[in-house]
Design a protein around this motif. Structure first.
Motif, PDB file in Angstrom:
ATOM      1  N   LEU A   1       0.818  -1.214   0.000  1.00 50.43           N
ATOM      2  CA  LEU A   1       0.000   0.000   0.000  1.00 50.43           C
ATOM      3  C   LEU A   1       0.851   1.263   0.000  1.00 50.43           C
ATOM      4  O   LEU A   1       0.499   2.268  -0.624  1.00 50.43           O
ATOM      5  N   PHE A   2       1.985   1.214   0.718  1.00 44.91           N
ATOM      6  CA  PHE A   2       2.876   2.365   0.850  1.00 44.91           C
ATOM      7  C   PHE A   2       4.297   1.930   0.476  1.00 44.91           C
ATOM      8  O   PHE A   2       5.114   1.621   1.358  1.00 44.91           O
ATOM      9  N   PRO A   3       4.623   1.865  -0.802  1.00 51.80           N
ATOM     10  CA  PRO A   3       5.948   1.362  -1.222  1.00 51.80           C
ATOM     11  C   PRO A   3       7.117   2.091  -0.585  1.00 51.80           C
ATOM     12  O   PRO A   3       8.148   1.466  -0.274  1.00 51.80           O
ATOM     13  N   SER A   4       6.998   3.393  -0.357  1.00 53.81           N
ATOM     14  CA  SER A   4       8.124   4.145   0.202  1.00 53.81           C
ATOM     15  C   SER A   4       8.428   3.740   1.632  1.00 53.81           C
ATOM     16  O   SER A   4       9.542   3.951   2.127  1.00 53.81           O
ATOM     17  N   PHE A   5       7.471   3.116   2.334  1.00 59.07           N
ATOM     18  CA  PHE A   5       7.707   2.694   3.713  1.00 59.07           C
ATOM     19  C   PHE A   5       8.645   1.497   3.798  1.00 59.07           C
ATOM     20  O   PHE A   5       9.060   1.109   4.896  1.00 59.07           O
ATOM     21  N   SER A   6       8.975   0.898   2.683  1.00 60.79           N
ATOM     22  CA  SER A   6       9.909  -0.232   2.689  1.00 60.79           C
ATOM     23  C   SER A   6      11.279   0.174   3.198  1.00 60.79           C
ATOM     24  O   SER A   6      12.078  -0.662   3.608  1.00 60.79           O
ATOM     25  N   ARG A   7      11.563   1.475   3.181  1.00 55.32           N
ATOM     26  CA  ARG A   7      12.859   1.960   3.644  1.00 55.32           C
ATOM     27  C   ARG A   7      12.897   2.207   5.153  1.00 55.32           C
ATOM     28  O   ARG A   7      13.956   2.508   5.705  1.00 55.32           O
ATOM     29  N   LEU A   8      11.754   2.075   5.813  1.00 59.62           N
ATOM     30  CA  LEU A   8      11.712   2.286   7.255  1.00 59.62           C
ATOM     31  C   LEU A   8      12.217   1.055   7.994  1.00 59.62           C
ATOM     32  O   LEU A   8      12.051  -0.073   7.539  1.00 59.62           O
ATOM     33  N   ARG A   9      12.809   1.296   9.151  1.00 55.39           N
ATOM     34  CA  ARG A   9      13.240   0.198  10.009  1.00 55.39           C
ATOM     35  C   ARG A   9      12.191  -0.064  11.078  1.00 55.39           C
ATOM     36  O   ARG A   9      11.673   0.862  11.687  1.00 55.39           O
ATOM     37  N   LEU A  10      11.886  -1.334  11.282  1.00 56.80           N
ATOM     38  CA  LEU A  10      10.961  -1.716  12.346  1.00 56.80           C
ATOM     39  C   LEU A  10      11.704  -1.675  13.669  1.00 56.80           C
ATOM     40  O   LEU A  10      12.755  -2.298  13.824  1.00 56.80           O
ATOM     41  N   MET A  11      11.144  -0.936  14.640  1.00 58.42           N
ATOM     42  CA  MET A  11      11.846  -0.722  15.903  1.00 58.42           C
ATOM     43  C   MET A  11      11.454  -1.722  16.981  1.00 58.42           C
ATOM     44  O   MET A  11      12.296  -2.239  17.700  1.00 58.42           O
ATOM     45  N   ARG A  12      10.156  -1.994  17.116  1.00 58.64           N
ATOM     46  CA  ARG A  12       9.739  -2.928  18.158  1.00 58.64           C
ATOM     47  C   ARG A  12       8.344  -3.465  17.837  1.00 58.64           C
ATOM     48  O   ARG A  12       7.594  -2.877  17.062  1.00 58.64           O
ATOM     49  N   GLN A  13       8.024  -4.583  18.438  1.00 56.85           N
ATOM     50  CA  GLN A  13       6.718  -5.207  18.263  1.00 56.85           C
ATOM     51  C   GLN A  13       6.257  -5.745  19.606  1.00 56.85           C
ATOM     52  O   GLN A  13       7.062  -5.945  20.519  1.00 56.85           O
ATOM     53  N   TRP A  14       4.963  -5.960  19.723  1.00 57.89           N
ATOM     54  CA  TRP A  14       4.412  -6.478  20.970  1.00 57.89           C
ATOM     55  C   TRP A  14       3.067  -7.138  20.683  1.00 57.89           C
ATOM     56  O   TRP A  14       2.530  -7.036  19.572  1.00 57.89           O
ATOM     57  N   GLY A  15       2.538  -7.797  21.667  1.00 57.47           N
ATOM     58  CA  GLY A  15       1.242  -8.442  21.522  1.00 57.47           C
ATOM     59  C   GLY A  15       0.303  -8.059  22.644  1.00 57.47           C
ATOM     60  O   GLY A  15       0.727  -7.725  23.749  1.00 57.47           O
ATOM     61  N   GLY A  16      -0.964  -8.088  22.348  1.00 61.27           N
ATOM     62  CA  GLY A  16      -2.016  -7.940  23.347  1.00 61.27           C
ATOM     63  C   GLY A  16      -2.917  -9.161  23.261  1.00 61.27           C
ATOM     64  O   GLY A  16      -2.692 -10.056  22.450  1.00 61.27           O
ATOM     65  N   ILE A  17      -3.925  -9.213  24.096  1.00 63.68           N
ATOM     66  CA  ILE A  17      -4.859 -10.334  24.091  1.00 63.68           C
ATOM     67  C   ILE A  17      -6.254  -9.802  23.791  1.00 63.68           C
ATOM     68  O   ILE A  17      -6.752  -8.942  24.519  1.00 63.68           O
ATOM     69  N   VAL A  18      -6.856 -10.300  22.732  1.00 57.42           N
ATOM     70  CA  VAL A  18      -8.228  -9.893  22.425  1.00 57.42           C
ATOM     71  C   VAL A  18      -9.159 -11.056  22.730  1.00 57.42           C
ATOM     72  O   VAL A  18      -8.919 -12.190  22.314  1.00 57.42           O
ATOM     73  N   ASP A  19     -10.189 -10.775  23.493  1.00 51.62           N
ATOM     74  CA  ASP A  19     -11.214 -11.801  23.717  1.00 51.62           C
ATOM     75  C   ASP A  19     -12.402 -11.474  22.822  1.00 51.62           C
ATOM     76  O   ASP A  19     -12.895 -10.352  22.793  1.00 51.62           O
ATOM     77  N   THR A  20     -12.831 -12.459  22.054  1.00 49.33           N
ATOM     78  CA  THR A  20     -13.840 -12.227  21.027  1.00 49.33           C
ATOM     79  C   THR A  20     -15.055 -13.112  21.242  1.00 49.33           C
ATOM     80  O   THR A  20     -14.949 -14.260  21.674  1.00 49.33           O
ATOM     81  N   CYS A  21     -16.209 -12.562  20.915  1.00 49.41           N
ATOM     82  CA  CYS A  21     -17.467 -13.294  20.959  1.00 49.41           C
ATOM     83  C   CYS A  21     -17.811 -13.802  19.557  1.00 49.41           C
ATOM     84  O   CYS A  21     -17.292 -13.285  18.564  1.00 49.41           O
ATOM     85  N   PRO A  22     -18.705 -14.763  19.449  1.00 46.84           N
ATOM     86  CA  PRO A  22     -19.039 -15.307  18.132  1.00 46.84           C
ATOM     87  C   PRO A  22     -19.580 -14.279  17.145  1.00 46.84           C
ATOM     88  O   PRO A  22     -19.425 -14.447  15.933  1.00 46.84           O
ATOM     89  N   ASP A  23     -20.215 -13.211  17.634  1.00 47.28           N
ATOM     90  CA  ASP A  23     -20.766 -12.205  16.731  1.00 47.28           C
ATOM     91  C   ASP A  23     -19.909 -10.944  16.659  1.00 47.28           C
ATOM     92  O   ASP A  23     -20.346  -9.919  16.128  1.00 47.28           O
ATOM     93  N   ALA A  24     -18.687 -11.001  17.194  1.00 49.80           N
ATOM     94  CA  ALA A  24     -17.748  -9.874  17.154  1.00 49.80           C
ATOM     95  C   ALA A  24     -18.294  -8.634  17.850  1.00 49.80           C
ATOM     96  O   ALA A  24     -17.925  -7.512  17.522  1.00 49.80           O
ATOM     97  N   SER A  25     -19.170  -8.842  18.812  1.00 41.05           N
ATOM     98  CA  SER A  25     -19.697  -7.754  19.637  1.00 41.05           C
ATOM     99  C   SER A  25     -19.459  -8.105  21.099  1.00 41.05           C
ATOM    100  O   SER A  25     -19.326  -9.277  21.460  1.00 41.05           O
ATOM    101  N   PRO A  26     -19.413  -7.101  21.976  1.00 45.49           N
ATOM    102  CA  PRO A  26     -19.042  -7.338  23.372  1.00 45.49           C
ATOM    103  C   PRO A  26     -20.186  -7.859  24.222  1.00 45.49           C
ATOM    104  O   PRO A  26     -21.344  -7.908  23.785  1.00 45.49           O
ATOM    105  N   ILE A  27     -19.849  -8.225  25.441  1.00 48.25           N
ATOM    106  CA  ILE A  27     -20.828  -8.534  26.483  1.00 48.25           C
ATOM    107  C   ILE A  27     -20.666  -7.481  27.573  1.00 48.25           C
ATOM    108  O   ILE A  27     -19.593  -7.337  28.147  1.00 48.25           O
ATOM    109  N   VAL A  28     -21.709  -6.722  27.845  1.00 45.95           N
ATOM    110  CA  VAL A  28     -21.737  -5.762  28.957  1.00 45.95           C
ATOM    111  C   VAL A  28     -23.035  -6.047  29.690  1.00 45.95           C
ATOM    112  O   VAL A  28     -24.105  -5.582  29.296  1.00 45.95           O
ATOM    113  N   SER A  29     -22.955  -6.801  30.772  1.00 43.61           N
ATOM    114  CA  SER A  29     -24.174  -7.455  31.228  1.00 43.61           C
ATOM    115  C   SER A  29     -24.101  -7.906  32.676  1.00 43.61           C
ATOM    116  O   SER A  29     -23.023  -8.096  33.250  1.00 43.61           O
ATOM    117  N   LYS A  30     -25.266  -8.127  33.263  1.00 40.87           N
ATOM    118  CA  LYS A  30     -25.389  -8.903  34.481  1.00 40.87           C
ATOM    119  C   LYS A  30     -25.108 -10.361  34.136  1.00 40.87           C
ATOM    120  O   LYS A  30     -25.117 -10.754  32.968  1.00 40.87           O
TER     121      LYS A  30
END
Length: 416
Positions: A323-352
């Motif tokens: 998508l951005f060919p000129s970004f190929s010249r950039l150096r990747l500095m760091r990466q990390w991960g998070g945890i996503v919890d997902t429901c079957p319909d990709a919507s949240p639960i906010v509930s009793k």
């Protein structure tokens, strides 16, 4: 609310921070609270703030197993938008976006909101039809959304390759001008300070090891710092929601996956909007420090790890460079991960829950950060009144037995 004169600012500037007051207290846990909120991220802290501000409930503890904002709040790519497809989602996320727009003033804390606009790209005819449907739905709900042609996109984002020869041809995009980014840790810190000002106890390094029950209702929590009694217990532990709920024998339709993000070296301003693409599994924006902040699709393996995986990094970089060919010249500095919890319909639960006095806020997938103020607002209402606010009533746990699902797979994000 803490305010400082110019003289105190000058004095503190030369004090090497020695005389600066703490932003919030670090009290020992009390024996009992009216409400214990498990999870010291954005949602938990926002809930505590609105419990105190909107409902006058201040005998509240926010307990966090690590440090504030150290989970998903500090690990996301900071994108804010409300251009969701279904009415139920659009109303909740739009309420959140409106709260974001006044949040710096509300909390007297600069959350560095930048409404630079969010582009969602279309690469094929299916994408174009989906965008057209979503734009129309957004407009019917009073949410700003417009369609951009490839020429419009090139004018707005000159560095993007929209030529017919591109590997991922860009056939159009939706634009929400009010969308953008905010500083994630500032949101957590702002809510923490404001909640503390109203008497909420914020307790870090306090892990929940069990949920106490008696007669079908919760009575408190067991923690690494002792037993804490509570009339109500509210879970706001993105990524670990199902694990905590299981402590009270509540089974949730949630799966958790690692989600990765990464940043490049800092460069001069080159991208002044957020670009998202579901088809190529990537999204990108530029931070205030000049880094290119990039997010990928989920790791398909179910897990709770917060580290990256090289195949996902390679797939994301391949998409971004196309998508951005000129970004190929950039150096990747760091990466990390998070945890996503997902429901079957990709919507949240906010509930009793079926357990009296136990409430759950989770399953946000990749939509958690953008929903922070709105989620806290409606969750506080649900806890205080023991009934759902009209905005989160559709996101009740019961929808998975009634079949009234809210299918946001198309509009949620690239992670679904």
């Amino acid at each position: 609310m803490k305010r400082y004169s110019i003289f105190s600012l000058v004095r503190n500037a030369v004090s090497h921070h020695k005389d600066w007051p703490k932003a919030w207290r670090s009290p020992d846990p009390k024996a009992e609270y009216d409400v214990v909120i498990v999870g010291g991220g954005g949602h938990g802290l926002a809930t505590a703030y609105y419990l105190a501000k909107n409902h006058g409930i201040t005998n509240v503890a926010v307990i966090e197993k690590g440090w504030l904002g150290g989970g998903n709040t500090g690990r996301n790519t900071t994108i804010i938008r409300s251009n969701y497809l279904w009415d139920e989602s659009a109303h909740l996320y739009e309420h959140s976006l409106k709260l974001y727009e006044g949040l710096s003033q509300e909390l007297n804390y600069n959350i560095m909101l930048s409404q630079r606009g969010v582009l969602n790209l279309a690469h094929n005819q299916h994408d174009l039809r989906e965008l057209s449907r979503r734009i129309s739905a957004n407009r019917l709900n009073g949410i700003d959304s417009e369609f951009l042609t490839p020429a419009d996109i090139k004018n707005m984002v000159p560095l993007m390759d929209v030529s017919p020869e591109a590997r991922y041809p860009v056939m159009g995009a939706s634009l929400q001008k009010r969308g953008g980014v905010a500083r994630h840790d500032a949101v957590a810190w702002g809510y923490a300070r404001a909640a503390d000002d109203r008497g909420v106890d914020i307790i870090q390094q306090c892990e929940v090891t069990g949920i106490l029950r008696e007669g079908g209702a919760v009575t408190g929590v067991e923690t690494t710092r002792g037993t804490i009694k509570a009339k109500k217990v509210a879970l706001a532990v993105a990524g670990h929601t199902s694990m905590l709920a299981q402590m009270a024998d509540v089974r949730l339709p949630i799966t958790s996956h690692p989600l990765q993000a990464m940043v490049s070296e800092p460069v001069k301003p080159a991208l002044d909007c957020v670009v998202m693409s579901n088809a190529v599994h990537g999204y990108i924006s530029q931070s205030d420090r000049g880094e290119m902040v990039m997010g990928a699709g989920i790791d398909t393996m179910t897990g709770y790890t917060q580290r990256g995986a090289l195949p996902v990094v390679e797939e994301l970089q391949r998409a971004i460079v196309c998508l951005f060919p000129s970004f190929s010249r950039l150096r990747l500095m760091r990466q990390w991960g998070g945890i996503v919890d997902t429901c079957p319909d990709a919507s949240p639960i906010v509930s009793k829950t079926p357990v009296g006095g136990l409430y759950v806020n989770g399953g946000w997938g990749t939509g958690g950060f953008k929903a922070t103020p709105g989620s806290g607002w409606v969750y506080a209402h649900t806890i205080a009144r023991d009934e759902a606010h009209e905005l989160n009533a559709p996101f009740a746990l019961e929808r998975f037995t009634t079949g009234a699902l809210i299918d946001e797979h198309g509009a949620a994000a690239v992670a679904h």
